[in-house]
Every structure is written in structure tokens, then in C-alpha cells.
Design a protein around this motif. Structure first.
Motif, PDB file in Angstrom:
ATOM      1  N   UNK A  39       0.833  -1.201   0.000  1.00 57.95           N
ATOM      2  CA  UNK A  39       0.000   0.000   0.000  1.00 57.95           C
ATOM      3  C   UNK A  39       0.871   1.255   0.000  1.00 57.95           C
ATOM      4  N   UNK A  40       2.177   1.061   0.197  1.00 61.21           N
ATOM      5  CA  UNK A  40       3.117   2.204   0.196  1.00 61.21           C
ATOM      6  C   UNK A  40       3.432   2.587  -1.241  1.00 61.21           C
ATOM      7  N   UNK A  41       2.774   3.619  -1.745  1.00 62.27           N
ATOM      8  CA  UNK A  41       2.957   3.928  -3.160  1.00 62.27           C
ATOM      9  C   UNK A  41       3.419   5.341  -3.459  1.00 62.27           C
ATOM     10  N   UNK A  42       3.878   6.083  -2.439  1.00 57.83           N
ATOM     11  CA  UNK A  42       4.382   7.443  -2.694  1.00 57.83           C
ATOM     12  C   UNK A  42       5.587   7.389  -3.617  1.00 57.83           C
ATOM     13  N   UNK A  46       0.935  -1.381  -6.453  1.00 50.54           N
ATOM     14  CA  UNK A  46       0.384  -0.646  -5.313  1.00 50.54           C
ATOM     15  C   UNK A  46      -1.012  -1.181  -5.017  1.00 50.54           C
TER      16      UNK A  46
END
Lengths: 381, 171
Positions: free
Chosen positions: A84-87, A104
Motif C-alpha cells: 500500500x506504500x505507493x508514494x 500498489x
């Protein structure tokens, strides 16, 4: 070889979704709930690919990835981050450590399968080693052709088969069709505009559902350049226009790896019957010759000790047919299988013209041939 | 980069709405609609008197915060079943832990999608691990320094409440 996919995620839910996504493919899913478990499994099992979450307790995905890349044995295992970490910054940081891809969350199962399929050669689970599909089993054929007359000709020509022939006029429709239907063979007209037949071919080959589906190019006989190009890019076969339906049918059956032996061979109580059609083409001869040994062995194995070669439909005898029949006779003799011929008056006349066949005798029907063989079996040695 | 206080309210609403919509559409094939609430309705929706599952994931970095997702027990079980490909009986047999894990993952994805949008706007932060509360008679209070924003969403006949508690990083 079954591929091993290691899923490392603290969420049991994600691990279940991954298992669900790959259940139709020939692979094993290994599961780790954090980086420590993931590393231990990677060392023990050497998976073919790792799907790795980032945020996990005990050891997170970044630490596990760093340790993997520092291990000379494990560093070459491709890793797809599934997180879920998509920065942007985060993705760049992880990409620098070395990942093959990044998904993501939330994600569609199809996307996951597609991305994994680009790295390992995922194959759908088949019913193998179950019995091979036969010529009498249903199959779905898709014809991608913008000329309705050609499609109608193929559909009409194959209507005696159990195959369902569907037609679409554009590549977009073909992709949609293949997305919702399991297609056994695709025929694409190479004269679709803008070389879109080749684009469609590539799309179908990158899609896991159609990666191994035989694809034929439909092309005018004289368009040699298009035929060569199709062969170069990897089309399974070429069907030339004007279409010879019986040739197309044979090619399609061969490409779909169908068992066509039932067309020619059957076991009837104590008899193996080999029947030839009215017109014995080189394709028929090749097919029958290829099946003879196996069929005779199978018959003997099941207790059959007599064979009939039923040629009553055959219009004309030639050297190729004679050679095939001689092979069949020799094969029968090798296993002490008595045989007899069923034919017609034309064949009898043709036989007189060849040295090898001058003495051949024909019965009028299979029943007669059976009776003859029974008498022969009862005769004193 | 603007200070967190300078980000208009509409941006938060739009960002959380997009996150909830994306997660429910992608993972559960369900459409989500934002339902505006007045202050009284907002207060009422956070006071629970029926069995609920409340899941939370935090984010730490340029902005610190927590997002709570509230859903009724039955809806939570339905979402878990949908996501895992299980029917109601299978979910019941699998137990509350399976539902908790699935709702935790939905929250992780929702908060992840929300904070990734903030990260791309210049507020990088990291996610924390999900945690779950279950109960039928409780209320979550926010600390005084935090800004609280509450949004309600309609998902078919069910409701989902997203409660955002945020504060700037301590100097």
C-alpha cells in the motif's frame, strides 16, 4: 516444473487473495508473514519469484529486500513489491535496492497474474495427464476476419465438426472475446488493416489465457511476404485462401493436439477395424500411418486378435495407400494378428496393376470379413 | 509545500473519497457514494450502539494521523467474504479473526491510497500496521491537538464511516 511463488505479507487476507489469483496456474504458493519468515523460506525453498509487502512487523519488506540482495545465492530471485506504500519517493527508494516490479494496493488479481507472468512462464493448470482431447470433443475457434464471406466459408466448412466457430471483425472484439471465453484456437486474417493481425498476435501471446493458444494466419496463397512474416513472429500455422476446408480441419486438429485416430480406428468386440475415407489425402496417410503401431498394440493388449482394413469407400488405389496398407499388414503379422480386407470392385481392379497387390482379396462387408477370419481361425493348422 | 493547515477541507474530502472508492471498486467491485452530514449527524454516527468493527491505520511523517473505518459487524463479514471469495457460512466458520484481518487490509489499502496522494502533494509519510476494535457501545475521542474530519459513505444499503484524525509533526 512447478514454479514456486513466495508471498511475504503480514495480512493473511492478502496471502489468501494471492493463492486465489494463482489457483488456476501450475505453481506452488509459499507464505511468510514477515521478513524473517520470508528470508527463511527463500533460503530453504529458493522460490522463482517473491511478492513482498513493505509494512510488516518483526522485519519489514525493505529490510528483507536489502538482505536478499546482499545474499549471493538469493539476490537473483526476482522480487515484486506488493504494498500500500505507493508514494513516488518511497517507490524510487525501493527501486534503487532492486525490484523487478511494483504493485500498489489495491490491486486486481488479473494485474498480479499478468505481472508475475511477465517474469516466470506461468502455465494454466491443464487436465493433463488425462486423456488427450479427441476430434469428437467440442472446441472453441475464433476467426478474426473483416470479410464476412471468408468467415461464413470457414463456419460452413467446419459445421460437421463439434467445434464452435465464432467470428469477429476487429482486433478489439477479438481481445474482448478471448478475455471472457476460453478459446482453443484463433485464426487471424493477415490482411486486417494497419498490420493489426501482428499486433493482435503479440497481445494474445502476452495474455496468460492465450499465451499457448494456437494462432493461425489466414492469408491469400500468393501473399508470400505476409506468410513469411507470420512464420517469423511465431504464428502456429498458416491457412491459405482460397480455403481448402479438409486441409484446414487437419491443420486445426493437429495444432490443437487432437486425437484423430477415432476417425480411422475402432474396436468392435473381437475386431480392430481400420477404415479409410473416400479420398485418401497425404494428410490421411500420415495420420493413419502414425497411429497404426499404437492401435494394433492397444487392440492386442485388450484381447483382440483380428483386424479388418475397411476400404469400401476408397475410390482409387495408389502407391502411397498401398505402402500404408503394407505397413499395417506387417504390423499385424508381427503380433500374430489375423487381418482381412473389405473393398469394392474398382479397388480389386486397381490391385491387379501392382505387383504387391495382385493377390489381394476383398470381402464385401465387415460382417463377411469377420466370418472369413473366424473360419480361418477354426481351420486346422 | 503548503502547511497542513493550509490544505483546503475539500482536498481532504476528495482524497479520502477517492481512496475509499478505489479500494471498494478494485477489491470488492462495489460503488461508493459520499453522503454529506451536518454536525449533529456527524456526532451521532460516531456514537456506536450496535455491534461494529472499527479498524485503524496510522501514518507518520510530514503529517501524523490516524484513519478509523467504522462498519457494522454484518457488513464487515460481508466485505471479508467478498474479498476472500467465501460465502456467509464459510466466513462464519473462519471466525472473527479472518474478518478482522480482511477489514484491517481494506483499511491498510484505503489509508495507503489516501496517504500516497498526500505524499505526492509533498507530505511524505509512512503507514503503520492496522489494528482492530470490536464492540457495540463505545466512542473514540481525539486528542485536543488533532484535527478531526468525519465522512460517511454509502455502499449499497450499508454505511462506512471514515474518521480522520490528523496533526502536523511535532517540531
Amino acid at each position: 516444473m512447478r514454479y514456486k511463488i513466495l508471498s511475504v505479507d503480514d495480512s493473511k487476507t492478502v496471502r489468501i487473495i494471492i493463492k486465489k489469483a494463482f489457483k488456476l496456474y501450475d505453481c506452488d504458493i509459499l507464505e511468510g508473514a514477515n521478513g524473517v519468515e520470508g528470508l527463511a523460506l527463500a533460503t530453504k525453498e529458493t522460490p522463482d519469484i517473491i511478492l513482498l509487502d513493505v509494512t510488516m512487523p518483526v522485519m519489514d519488506g525493505v529490510e528483507m529486500l536489502t538482505k536478499l540482495k546482499a545474499d549471493p545465492v538469493l539476490k537473483s530471485i526476482p522480487v515484486i513489491m506488493l504494498t500500500a506504500e505507493g508514494g513516488k519517493e518511497h517507490v524510487l527508494k525501493i527501486a534503487k535496492i532492486g525490484v523487478r516490479d511494483y504493485i500498489v494496493k489495491p490491486f486486481k488479481e488479473e494485474l498480479l497474474v499478468q505481472k508475475v507472468g511477465r517474469i516466470i512462464d506461468l502455465k494454466p493448470i491443464t487436465d493433463a495427464p488425462a486423456k488427450a482431447k479427441s476430434i469428437f470433443d467440442p472446441a472453441t475457434l475464433l476467426v478474426v476476419e473483416d470479410k464476412p464471406a471468408i468467415f461464413a466459408q470457414i463456419q460452413e466448412g467446419l459445421k460437421h465438426t463439434p467445434w464452435q466457430v465464432h467470428g469477429v471483425a476487429s482486433t478489439g472484439e477479438a481481445i474482448d472475446f478471448c478475455g471472457r471465453t476460453a478459446v482453443d484456437l484463433v485464426m487471424i486474417s493477415l490482411s486486417l488493416p494497419d498490420e493489426s493481425a501482428f499486433t493482435l498476435f503479440r497481445v494474445l501471446r502476452t495474455n496468460l489465457k492465450t499465451k499457448y493458444t494456437p494462432i493461425f494466419g489466414l492469408v491469400v496463397k500468393t501473399d508470400v511476404a505476409a506468410q513469411q512474416m507470420a512464420q517469423q513472429v511465431g504464428f502456429t500455422g498458416i491457412a491459405t485462401k482460397p480455403i481448402d476446408i479438409s486441409e484446414l480441419e487437419s491443420k486445426v486438429a493437429k495444432a490443437m493436439n487432437l486425437d484423430t485416430s477415432l476417425r480411422y480406428f475402432k474396436n468392435e468386440s473381437d475386431l480392430l477395424i481400420m477404415s479409410l475415407p473416400e479420398v485418401v489425402t497425404p494428410t490421411v496417410i500420415n495420420e493413419v500411418t502414425g497411429y497404426i503401431k499404437g492401435k494394433v498394440a492397444e487392440a492386442v493388449d485388450s484381447g483382440i486378435n483380428k483386424a479388418v482394413f475397411d476400404l469400401h469407400e476408397v475410390k482409387r488405389l495408389d502407391m502411397n495407400i498401398i505402402k500404408m496398407l503394407l505397413t499395417a499388414m506387417q504390423t499385424c503379422r508381427e503380433v500374430a494378428l489375423q487381418y482381412s480386407l473389405v473393398g469394392n470392385s474398382t479397388l480389386l481392379a486397381d490391385c491387379k496393376g501392382y505387383e504387391d497387390t495382385r493377390n489381394w482379396q476383398f470381402h464385401d462387408s465387415i460382417a463377411d470379413a469377420r466370418q472369413g477370419l473366424q473360419k480361418l481361425a477354426g481351420a486346422p493348422a | 509545500m503548503p502547511a497542513i493547515q493550509e490544505i483546503p477541507e475539500a482536498v481532504f474530502q476528495e482524497t479520502i473519497t477517492r481512496a475509499v472508492q478505489e479500494v471498494f471498486k478494485t477489491m470488492l467491485n462495489q460503488n461508493v457514494t459520499h453522503v454529506p452530514m451536518n454536525a449533529e449527524e456527524t456526532k451521532a454516527c460516531l456514537g456506536l450502539d450496535t455491534p461494529h468493527v472499527v479498524s485503524t491505520v496510522g501514518f507518520i511523517g510530514s503529517i501524523n494521523g490516524l484513519i478509523y473505518l467504522y462498519m457494522q459487524d454484518a457488513f464487515a463479514a460481508q466485505c471479508a467474504g467478498n474479498m476472500l471469495g467465501m460465502d456467509a457460512a464459510e466466513i462464519k466458520e473462519a471466525g472473527d479473526e479472518t474478518v478482522n484481518d480482511a477489514i484491517g487490509e481494506i483499511t491498510n489499502m484505503t489509508v495507503g491510497t489516501f496517504k500516497n496522494q498526500l505524499s505526492d502533494k509533498g507530505f511524505p509519510c509512512k503507514l503503520t500496521i492496522p489494528s482492530i476494535l470490536r464492540g457495540s457501545n463505545f466512542q473514540i475521542e481525539s486528542i485536543t491537538a488533532a484535527t478531526r474530519r468525519t465522512y460517511k459513505f454509502a455502499i449499497g444499503p450499508n454505511s462506512l464511516i471514515a474518521d480522520l484524525l490528523m496533526q502536523p509533526p511535532s517540531e
